[in-house]
Structures are given as structure tokens and as C-alpha cells.
Design a protein around this motif. Structure first.
Motif, PDB file in Angstrom:
ATOM      1  N   TYR A 105     -19.788 -67.540 -69.284  1.00 17.42           N
ATOM      2  CA  TYR A 105     -19.771 -66.072 -69.212  1.00 17.42           C
ATOM      3  C   TYR A 105     -19.770 -65.578 -67.777  1.00 17.42           C
ATOM      4  CZ  TYR A 105     -21.034 -66.198 -74.124  1.00 17.42           C
ATOM      5  OH  TYR A 105     -21.030 -66.435 -75.461  1.00 17.42           O
ATOM      6  N   TYR A 106     -18.913 -64.609 -67.538  1.00 20.70           N
ATOM      7  CA  TYR A 106     -19.069 -63.769 -66.364  1.00 20.70           C
ATOM      8  C   TYR A 106     -19.844 -62.569 -66.861  1.00 20.70           C
ATOM      9  CZ  TYR A 106     -15.259 -66.346 -64.070  1.00 20.70           C
ATOM     10  OH  TYR A 106     -14.479 -67.304 -63.499  1.00 20.70           O
ATOM     11  N   TRP A 107     -21.088 -62.457 -66.443  1.00 20.11           N
ATOM     12  CA  TRP A 107     -21.854 -61.293 -66.865  1.00 20.11           C
ATOM     13  C   TRP A 107     -21.616 -60.164 -65.887  1.00 20.11           C
ATOM     14  CZ3 TRP A 107     -26.316 -58.683 -64.793  1.00 20.11           C
ATOM     15  CH2 TRP A 107     -26.761 -57.638 -65.628  1.00 20.11           C
ATOM     16  N   GLU A 108     -21.239 -59.024 -66.409  1.00 20.34           N
ATOM     17  CA  GLU A 108     -20.996 -57.839 -65.581  1.00 20.34           C
ATOM     18  C   GLU A 108     -21.914 -56.744 -66.106  1.00 20.34           C
ATOM     19  OE1 GLU A 108     -18.786 -57.545 -62.989  1.00 20.34           O
ATOM     20  OE2 GLU A 108     -18.775 -55.368 -62.757  1.00 20.34           O
ATOM     21  N   GLY A 109     -22.831 -56.301 -65.253  1.00 16.27           N
ATOM     22  CA  GLY A 109     -23.820 -55.322 -65.687  1.00 16.27           C
ATOM     23  C   GLY A 109     -23.263 -53.909 -65.795  1.00 16.27           C
ATOM     24  N   ASN A 110     -24.113 -53.009 -66.179  1.00 22.69           N
ATOM     25  CA  ASN A 110     -23.747 -51.594 -66.274  1.00 22.69           C
ATOM     26  C   ASN A 110     -23.242 -51.082 -64.933  1.00 22.69           C
ATOM     27  OD1 ASN A 110     -23.971 -48.869 -67.595  1.00 22.69           O
ATOM     28  ND2 ASN A 110     -25.480 -48.573 -65.977  1.00 22.69           N
ATOM     29  N   SER A 111     -23.891 -51.524 -63.879  1.00 21.58           N
ATOM     30  CA  SER A 111     -23.487 -51.094 -62.548  1.00 21.58           C
ATOM     31  C   SER A 111     -22.732 -52.249 -61.886  1.00 21.58           C
ATOM     32  CB  SER A 111     -24.760 -50.727 -61.788  1.00 21.58           C
ATOM     33  OG  SER A 111     -24.590 -50.917 -60.432  1.00 21.58           O
ATOM     34  N   PRO A 112     -21.620 -51.942 -61.173  1.00 15.16           N
ATOM     35  CA  PRO A 112     -20.763 -53.008 -60.645  1.00 15.16           C
ATOM     36  C   PRO A 112     -21.469 -53.970 -59.689  1.00 15.16           C
ATOM     37  CG  PRO A 112     -19.688 -50.875 -60.450  1.00 15.16           C
ATOM     38  CD  PRO A 112     -21.080 -50.606 -60.907  1.00 15.16           C
ATOM     39  N   ASP A 113     -22.606 -53.560 -59.128  1.00 15.69           N
ATOM     40  CA  ASP A 113     -23.267 -54.503 -58.220  1.00 15.69           C
ATOM     41  C   ASP A 113     -24.141 -55.510 -58.973  1.00 15.69           C
ATOM     42  OD1 ASP A 113     -25.270 -52.887 -59.006  1.00 15.69           O
ATOM     43  OD2 ASP A 113     -25.723 -52.048 -57.025  1.00 15.69           O
ATOM     44  N   GLN A 114     -24.156 -55.442 -60.269  1.00 15.16           N
ATOM     45  CA  GLN A 114     -24.931 -56.395 -61.060  1.00 15.16           C
ATOM     46  C   GLN A 114     -23.981 -57.354 -61.764  1.00 15.16           C
ATOM     47  OE1 GLN A 114     -28.468 -55.593 -62.863  1.00 15.16           O
ATOM     48  NE2 GLN A 114     -28.906 -55.109 -60.741  1.00 15.16           N
ATOM     49  N   HIS A 115     -24.014 -58.603 -61.385  1.00 12.19           N
ATOM     50  CA  HIS A 115     -23.152 -59.563 -62.068  1.00 12.19           C
ATOM     51  C   HIS A 115     -23.690 -60.971 -61.890  1.00 12.19           C
ATOM     52  CE1 HIS A 115     -21.550 -60.119 -58.035  1.00 12.19           C
ATOM     53  NE2 HIS A 115     -21.544 -58.800 -57.974  1.00 12.19           N
ATOM     54  N   ALA A 116     -23.243 -61.898 -62.728  1.00 12.50           N
ATOM     55  CA  ALA A 116     -23.710 -63.277 -62.644  1.00 12.50           C
ATOM     56  C   ALA A 116     -22.704 -64.183 -63.331  1.00 12.50           C
ATOM     57  CB  ALA A 116     -25.069 -63.408 -63.337  1.00 12.50           C
ATOM     58  N   GLU A 117     -22.687 -65.447 -62.900  1.00 14.08           N
ATOM     59  CA  GLU A 117     -21.836 -66.437 -63.552  1.00 14.08           C
ATOM     60  C   GLU A 117     -22.725 -67.425 -64.288  1.00 14.08           C
ATOM     61  OE1 GLU A 117     -18.304 -66.790 -60.249  1.00 14.08           O
ATOM     62  OE2 GLU A 117     -19.109 -68.628 -61.131  1.00 14.08           O
ATOM     63  N   ILE A 118     -22.411 -67.682 -65.518  1.00 11.85           N
ATOM     64  CA  ILE A 118     -23.237 -68.603 -66.300  1.00 11.85           C
ATOM     65  C   ILE A 118     -22.365 -69.766 -66.761  1.00 11.85           C
ATOM     66  CG2 ILE A 118     -24.678 -68.803 -68.382  1.00 11.85           C
ATOM     67  CD1 ILE A 118     -24.735 -65.541 -67.881  1.00 11.85           C
ATOM     68  N   LEU A 193     -39.976 -60.833 -82.312  1.00 14.78           N
ATOM     69  CA  LEU A 193     -38.993 -59.832 -81.896  1.00 14.78           C
ATOM     70  C   LEU A 193     -38.718 -60.044 -80.417  1.00 14.78           C
ATOM     71  CD1 LEU A 193     -37.382 -57.197 -82.273  1.00 14.78           C
ATOM     72  CD2 LEU A 193     -39.495 -55.946 -81.938  1.00 14.78           C
ATOM     73  N   ILE A 194     -37.435 -60.097 -80.070  1.00 13.44           N
ATOM     74  CA  ILE A 194     -37.073 -60.260 -78.656  1.00 13.44           C
ATOM     75  C   ILE A 194     -36.408 -58.973 -78.181  1.00 13.44           C
ATOM     76  CG2 ILE A 194     -35.840 -61.685 -76.960  1.00 13.44           C
ATOM     77  CD1 ILE A 194     -35.892 -63.983 -78.966  1.00 13.44           C
ATOM     78  N   THR A 195     -36.910 -58.439 -77.071  1.00 12.33           N
ATOM     79  CA  THR A 195     -36.356 -57.171 -76.578  1.00 12.33           C
ATOM     80  C   THR A 195     -36.383 -57.156 -75.055  1.00 12.33           C
ATOM     81  OG1 THR A 195     -36.455 -54.780 -76.837  1.00 12.33           O
ATOM     82  CG2 THR A 195     -38.572 -55.911 -76.685  1.00 12.33           C
ATOM     83  N   ALA A 196     -36.098 -56.000 -74.468  1.00  9.30           N
ATOM     84  CA  ALA A 196     -36.165 -55.838 -73.012  1.00  9.30           C
ATOM     85  C   ALA A 196     -37.005 -54.610 -72.720  1.00  9.30           C
ATOM     86  CB  ALA A 196     -34.772 -55.669 -72.423  1.00  9.30           C
ATOM     87  N   ASP A 197     -37.469 -54.507 -71.465  1.00 17.81           N
ATOM     88  CA  ASP A 197     -38.263 -53.322 -71.135  1.00 17.81           C
ATOM     89  C   ASP A 197     -37.405 -52.061 -71.191  1.00 17.81           C
ATOM     90  OD1 ASP A 197     -36.901 -54.247 -68.904  1.00 17.81           O
ATOM     91  OD2 ASP A 197     -38.625 -54.245 -67.560  1.00 17.81           O
ATOM     92  N   GLY A 198     -36.214 -52.141 -70.619  1.00 18.65           N
ATOM     93  CA  GLY A 198     -35.357 -50.962 -70.635  1.00 18.65           C
ATOM     94  C   GLY A 198     -33.938 -51.337 -70.279  1.00 18.65           C
ATOM     95  N   VAL A 199     -33.069 -50.348 -70.257  1.00 18.38           N
ATOM     96  CA  VAL A 199     -31.673 -50.602 -69.913  1.00 18.38           C
ATOM     97  C   VAL A 199     -31.038 -49.297 -69.450  1.00 18.38           C
ATOM     98  CG1 VAL A 199     -30.873 -50.210 -72.295  1.00 18.38           C
ATOM     99  CG2 VAL A 199     -29.476 -51.572 -70.739  1.00 18.38           C
ATOM    100  N   TYR A 200     -30.106 -49.417 -68.516  1.00 19.48           N
ATOM    101  CA  TYR A 200     -29.292 -48.255 -68.147  1.00 19.48           C
ATOM    102  C   TYR A 200     -28.020 -48.279 -68.964  1.00 19.48           C
ATOM    103  CZ  TYR A 200     -31.948 -46.944 -64.001  1.00 19.48           C
ATOM    104  OH  TYR A 200     -32.918 -46.496 -63.155  1.00 19.48           O
ATOM    105  N   ARG A 201     -27.737 -47.161 -69.615  1.00 22.17           N
ATOM    106  CA  ARG A 201     -26.434 -47.046 -70.280  1.00 22.17           C
ATOM    107  C   ARG A 201     -25.717 -45.920 -69.556  1.00 22.17           C
ATOM    108  NH1 ARG A 201     -28.248 -47.350 -75.709  1.00 22.17           N
ATOM    109  NH2 ARG A 201     -28.498 -49.587 -75.487  1.00 22.17           N
ATOM    110  N   GLY A 202     -24.705 -46.284 -68.752  1.00 18.85           N
ATOM    111  CA  GLY A 202     -24.151 -45.290 -67.841  1.00 18.85           C
ATOM    112  C   GLY A 202     -25.267 -44.894 -66.891  1.00 18.85           C
ATOM    113  N   GLY A 356     -21.859 -52.564 -69.715  1.00 16.36           N
ATOM    114  CA  GLY A 356     -21.724 -51.136 -69.449  1.00 16.36           C
ATOM    115  C   GLY A 356     -20.866 -50.371 -70.437  1.00 16.36           C
ATOM    116  N   VAL A 357     -20.380 -49.223 -69.973  1.00 11.95           N
ATOM    117  CA  VAL A 357     -19.554 -48.347 -70.800  1.00 11.95           C
ATOM    118  C   VAL A 357     -18.205 -48.150 -70.089  1.00 11.95           C
ATOM    119  CG1 VAL A 357     -21.527 -47.165 -71.830  1.00 11.95           C
ATOM    120  CG2 VAL A 357     -20.577 -46.294 -69.699  1.00 11.95           C
TER     121      VAL A 357
END
Ligand code: WTA
Length: 671
Positions: A105-118, A193-202, A356-357
Motif C-alpha cells: 500500500y501507498y498510504w495517502e492521508g487526508n492531507s498531502p503531507d501525510q503518506h507512507a509506504e507499506i 472494538l478497534i477505533t481511533a481517537d479522531g480523524v480529519y475529513r477534509g 481523504g476526500v
């Protein structure tokens, strides 16, 4: 089916794609299709041979009963075999295929400066780490684990960790409300239950853990305290590089129940022996809207789902080792399960995992990502295409899309205008568009073109995939031949079809097999043209398709009538330029309630809270009365016409009070 003659309105596969395709022309498709229907055993055993089996099957590839009049409905695939899906989609590639260093996976976050290669080996070690955490939390084979995560890599780790230890995952789309989450946890009786603290959507920050805590409190109020542990991912966008938090969210915390993902993973060993599962053990539950209003827990099982998502991915996207595949769906829906997680990994593919969106931080975000990762196969939904069409060609012209080879569409019928734009502007008239028709229930594509083999007609999902035998029935259950329009059904199973509804075999049989014994009923209408092409005409039950997501009208009606001022509600679909369909709600108010803008807002908020933002109604109309038959049944057909402002009403003789119709037309503009 015959090879269609050359016609002006058809789009033929490009030659360069054909040269190295898995299925190079329509004749080859027909031959393979024939084999899959006449000798399914041989066909699927060849596919099964690609995988690792701890114990080989003793039974045929498929044993089934589709005919309720002959007893209970069942489907069994490769009975007697033992395997593990996680082993097959990860260890097999890392150990035997030497794909350890390949990017999964190329992970690409909501914001373009967030990304990772897995890479595959990194993925395997994270999955094993998580599997060991789950074991430590007491999760055993057959236990349910609910996953309420945004599109972060931990979502894939969690699903595969469940598959590894034999737990059944139930992923709940992280855009659902606490009420919807609670309903799904209660039905599944999940222990973790597996979750996250929060997330940015846009630009919007969402406090997921808050929603989770509300859901769990609701579960307890209703007597369900199955969840004993809650694992919480720290979202990277909510942290600085040094790990300090950089947001204003309050993360509610219950020390006896909650633990941070990174702390739990820190000392967790990165090796874990897979649990060897029976071929028909459940792999996951995924809830989908039901026409009764209560979501249905669709159950998919180990071996059949693996085979089917593997094969559809390989052929429908004509997958080759150098490809970069991108499916823009959320893993919370079946499209993400099958074509972000399981199908691509089963093929050892490289995918983009995008959080992201399409329009943030700019409307060219999709095109930017295609350029960045040199995406060759791109799979999205008509609603996204229609949205992006609105911005014209300009945002695309800034980016290099020359890597694209195949485009896919899923989720709802694609209108020819959107199809043509997708083909000519996004695909630069070079890439076939595969319009894939399928459902949560079917596990993978069932009607679909193959990109190098099938001549395309814009708007048609074309022909059945291997092993799938469609039929068109009339109201009396008679099979129609040749050119015809009616109910789309399937007369036999394929490996990836659902097996049952969670704890509800009776609901399973009633929903899909009672109406026409011997057939699986999709709930969709379709037309077959003179060349044998299938055209989906939309739902024929009380379901709506909003932005590619199925909603049940009665679920929305149920939410509206929870308002103290509402006596009765009827919800229908109405065409919408971007969403395909949107909700038009008729509400009859109690005597002392007034129809005001404030009330409309309250009702919209109520639906959002009960179901989720995707269900927010576009129109709410005051309905002093509803068009009913003498026996009191609401005539939705008439309401649909009113919502569309279409006076072509047909026969109104069954109406108890025809005056209601005129009244509703008059009040329509206030909606
Ligand atoms: C609709 C999504 C026309 C259909 C994979 C189906 C489509 C429902 C198409 C399933 C398509 C999906 N053309 N209609 N290519 N793909 N649909 O369960 O009404 O979320 O029954 O699965 O979406 O939605 P579900």
C-alpha cells in the motif's frame, strides 16, 4: 451471447491492452465462461490451486441448494479444506513469492503531507503484531471484533489480524453515527472494538472516540455489554512528528476497557501462527441496509470469498505485477473489503490506500494522486465522477494521467454522460471503463466487462463474470428470453456469494430466495438488450442508492418518526445531479405541531444522528395526508412522481382519497 457486430456506439478494447491481457478477446471470454458454467468444478479447482491449503478439500468446489421448496438454502465451497486467508494474502507472497519488499500500500492521508509506504513484509509483521494483541485480549476463533476506523493502515492490519486468529471482523464505516455503530455491535456481540481517537475529513476534525463511547454507553443501556476491550489508534494527523498531540479533542477514556494501539503493539511479537480454518468458517460480517430498516449482517466465509475476490480482481482489472491499483471506496463498504483489502493482496498487488476526500485540499486531488503514484488501474463511483465533472477539464490538465490503463465504476448505474466523460477526459479515450455490477451480498463483481475482451456500451454492466448465471424474470417468476426487462436474479451460486445473515438464516432465505424459488434475487431491475448486454435499471424494492450507498426508506422513516411532532413519514428517492438519488421525505405532523424551517432542520439533524451524514435528507415536505390505498398502504409510486414533479401518474383508482395528490403537488415547492 454472441460477439457483437461492430457498432458506432460501442467502445472496443485497445490493442496494446489486449496483447498481454489475461483474457485477450471476446471469444476467449466466451470459452472460459462456458467452461465455468459447464464444468465449474474443474474451473474453480484450477483457481484454488494458486493458494495454500493446510488440508485439501474433500468435497466439490460448490455444493448448494437455492430452492427453498426443497429445504433450507445453503452454499458450501471446497468442503473439508483447511486454510487461512491471511496466510494466503501475506505469508504466501513474502515466503514463496519473494514479494517481501514489494509495496502493498501507498498510504495517502487526508492531507498531502501525510503518506507512507507499506511493503508486504512490513504488513505481515504489523498484522502478526496485532494478531498477538488480539489473542492477549482474549480473542479466540469465531469471536467477533468490531472495527470503527478511518482509512488508516491499521484498518487493514486489524482485518487481517482477525483473519489470522480466526476472529470474525465487522467493519463499521467510520462515517456512521453512534446509534448505527451500537446497533451493529449489539447484533454481532463483539468482544473487542478497534477505533481511533479522531480523524480529519477534509477540514473537519471528527472525534471518533467520543462517538464510540456514546455507542458503547447505548449498548449497555440496551443490555449489551459484550465489548470488554477497546483498542485506540492514535491518528498520525493528530500528532506532531515527535508524537505530541496537536489537536483540541478531548479523548474520553475508560482505564479498565481502553488501551492505546501503539502501546499494546510495542511489545507484541511480530510472528503469529495462523489459525487453520475450515473453508466454510466465517471470515467477516458486513452490515448492509435492509428494506425492513434493520441492517442485515451479511456473512462471507473463508475459501469462497478468497477465490472469488482473487479472480475478479485479476481479470476485471487485468492485473499485472507492475500495476498500481487504486480503489477510492472506503473499506467500511464491501467495495473496500474486496478491492482494497482481499482481492489486491490475494494477487500480490500494489494499491493506493487513500484516506481523504476528492475535493480537499483542491478539486484535482484524485488526479494529483494518480500522477504521484503512477496509478494504472483506477476504480471509483459514478457519484465521484459526476462531482468532479462539474469542475471541467482544467483540474485534470495540470496532472499527468498517462499511467492509466483501465478505469472502473461501481455502486450505482453510471449514466452515459458520466461514462463518456470518464472515458474521454480521465481515460483520454485510451482506457476501457469496466462498469462492475455487484452487491455486498455477492462478495465480488457478478456482471462486468473484462477490459481487453468486452466491447463496451456506456451504461451497461455488460456480461456475467465466470461462474455467474444471470436470468431475467417477470412478476410471475417466469424466465424471460432474449430482449427483456424484469427482475435480475441468479440461478446458481459462485464461490463469493454470501452464506447467510448473521444469526438470521430465516431473514436470509426470506429476503433473497422466497420470492422466486430456485433463484437468488438481487433486488435490482434490469434490461437485457438484443446483444445480450445487461443494463441495471435500479432497485425495485424500498431501497435507495444515495451516492452509491444503499439506504432503506424505512430506516429513514423510522428516524423521522422518532421526532415527537411527526405522526407519519414516507421517504422516496428523487434524482440528484451528483448523488444519483437523494432523499425526499414526506412528513405528516401531529395536530399541534407546525411545519417550520426550524422543524425541517431538526428532522435533518435527527436523521444524521440516527444513521449518519450520508442519509441527510435533501428535501422535507409537509404532508397533511399521504396517498394511500383503501387498505392503508402508502402508494410510494405516487410519492416518487410528486417528488420529481412529474404529473404522469398513471392509474390512481386504488387511492382512497385522490385529492391528496393535488394537495401534495401544491405543497411541493415549500420542501
Ligand atoms: C447498486 C456495492 C448499477 C445496485 C458494490 C446494487 C449498481 C447495490 C452497480 C449494491 C452498477 C452497484 N450498476 N447498479 N455497476 N454497482 N449497484 O451492497 O443497486 O453497497 O444492488 O454493494 O448497488 O450496493 P452495495
Amino acid at each position: 451471447m454472441v460477439v457483437p457486430d461492430s457498432q458506432d456506439n460501442m467502445f472496443y478494447p485497445p490493442l496494446d491492452l489486449q496483447q498481454k491481457a489475461h483474457v485477450q478477446d471476446f471469444e476467449t471470454y466466451l470459452e472460459l465462461y462456458k467452461k465455468s458454467i459447464e464444468n465449474p468444478d474443474a474451473f474453480w479447482k484450477e483457481v484454488a490451486a494458486e493458494f495454500f491449503w493446510k488440508k485439501p478439500a474433500t468435497g466439490p468446489t460448490l455444493r448448494y441448494n437455492f430452492d427453498l421448496t426443497k429445504g433450507s438454502v445453503f452454499v458450501k465451497c471446497l468442503e473439508g479444506a483447511k486454510t487461512n486467508v491471511c496466510h494466503n494474502v501475506l505469508d504466501r507472497h513474502v515466503n514463496e513469492g519473494n514479494l517481501g519488499e514489494k509495496v502493498a500500500y501507498y498510504w495517502e492521508g487526508n492531507s498531502p503531507d501525510q503518506h507512507a509506504e507499506i511493503t508486504y513484509s512490513h504488513l505481515l509483521s504489523r498484522v502478526c503484531g496485532c494478531a498477538n494483541v488480539l489473542k492477549k485480549l482474549g480473542v479466540k476463533k469465531g469471536d467477533r471484533v468490531s472495527i470503527y476506523l478511518p482509512m488508516v493502515p491499521e484498518l487493514v492490519y486489524s482485518m487481517l489480524a482477525c483473519a489470522r486468529v480466526g476472529a470474525v471482523h465487522s467493519v463499521v464505516f467510520a462515517g456512521f453515527s453512534s446509534e448505527s455503530l451500537c446497533e451493529r455491535i449489539t447484533d454481532a456481540q463483539s468482544s473487542v472494538l478497534i477505533t481511533a481517537d479522531g480523524v480529519y475529513r477534509g477540514e473537519k476534525l471528527i472525534n471518533l472516540k467520543q462517538i464510540v463511547d456514546e455507542a458503547l454507553a447505548r449498548c449497555r443501556e440496551r443490555g449489551c455489554s459484550s465489548v470488554t476491550k477497546c483498542l485506540v489508534v492514535k491518528h498520525p494527523a493528530l500528532r506532531t512528528k515527535t508524537g505530541a498531540s496537536c489537536h483540541k479533542l478531548q479523548t474520553p477514556w475508560d482505564r479498565s476497557r481502553d488501551l492505546w494501539w501503539d502501546e499494546a503493539m510495542r511489545d507484541s511479537p511480530d510472528q503469529c501462527e495462523p489459525e487453520w480454518m475450515d473453508s466454510e468458517d466465517p471470515l467477516f460480517i458486513l452490515y448492509t441496509s435492509g428494506s425492513t430498516g434493520k441492517p442485515k449482517g451479511v456473512v462471507h466465509t473463508v475459501a469462497g470469498y478468497l477465490l472469488y475476490t482473487y479472480l475478479t480482481f485479476k481479470y476485471v482489472f487485468d492485473h499485472h505485477p507492475g500495476d498500481v491499483f487504486w480503489c477510492t471506496a472506503d473499506i467500511g463498504w464491501i467495495t473496500g473489503h474486496s478491492y482494497i483489502t482481499y482481492g489486491p493482496l490475494a494477487n500480490g498487488a500494489t494499491s493506493v490506500l487513500f484516506e481523504g476526500v476528492p475535493t480537499y485540499p483542491h478539486v484535482g486531488r484524485f488526479w494529483e494522486i494518480i500522477q504521484k503514484y503512477k496509478v494504472s488501474k483506477f476504480y471509483t463511483a459514478p457519484t465521484a465522477i459526476r462531482l468532479l465533472m462539474k469542475y471541467g477539464r482544467e483540474p485534470l490538465q495540470k496532472f499527468d494521467l498517462s499511467s492509466l490503463r483501465v478505469l472502473g465504476s461501481v455502486g450505482e448505474p453510471i449514466n452515459p454522460e458520466a461514462w463518456l466523460w470518464y472515458h474521454s477526459v480521465v481515460g483520454q479515450s485510451r482506457c476501457p471503463v469496466v462498469d462492475t455490477f455487484w452487491q455486498t451480498e455477492t462478495g465480488g463483481h457478478v456482471l462486468t466487462p473484462l477490459p481487453a475482451a468486452t466491447p463496451l456500451k456506456p451504461g451497461s454492466a455488460t456480461f456475467p463474470f465466470f461462474g455467474v448465471e444471470p436470468s431475467v424474470l417477470n412478476e410471475h417468476g417466469e424466465e424471460l428470453q432474449g430482449e427483456a426487462e424484469g427482475y435480475l436474479v441468479f440461478r446458481r451460486p459462485w464461490p463469493g456469494i454470501m452464506r447467510t445473515l448473521h444469526k438470521n438464516q430465516e431473514g436470509f432465505e426470506n429476503t433473497y430466495f422466497r420470492k422466486f424459488p430456485g433463484f437468488y434475487v438481487t433486488g435490482d431491475g434490469c434490461r437485457r438488450d438484443k446483444d445480450g448486454y445487461y443494463w441495471i435499471t435500479g432497485r425495485i424494492d424500498d431501497m435507495l442508492n444515495v451516492s452509491g450507498h444503499l439506504l432503506s426508506t424505512s430506516e429513514v422513516e423510522g428516524a423521522l418518526t422518532q421526532h415527537p411532532g411527526v405522526a407519519e413519514a414516507a421517504v422516496v428517492g428523487r434524482p440528484h445531479q451528483v448523488k444519483g438519488e437523494c432523499l425526499h421525505c414526506f412528513v405528516s405532523l401531529k395536530g399541534n405541531t407546525e411545519f417550520t424551517l426550524g422543524l425541517v432542520q431538526e428532522l435533518k439533524t435527527l436523521v444524521r444522528e440516527k444513521i449518519g451524514p450520508i442519509a441527510t435528507p435533501d428535501f422535507i415536505q409537509n404532508a397533511p395526508a399521504l396517498p394511500k390505498t383503501r387498505s392503508g398502504k402508502i402508494l410510494r409510486r405516487v410519492l416518487r412522481q410528486i417528488a420529481r414533479n412529474d404529473r404522469d401518474l398513471g392509474d390512481l383508482s386504488t387511492l382512497a382519497d385522490p385529492k391528496v395528490v393535488e394537495l401534495l403537488f401544491n405543497q411541493r415547492n415549500e420542501a
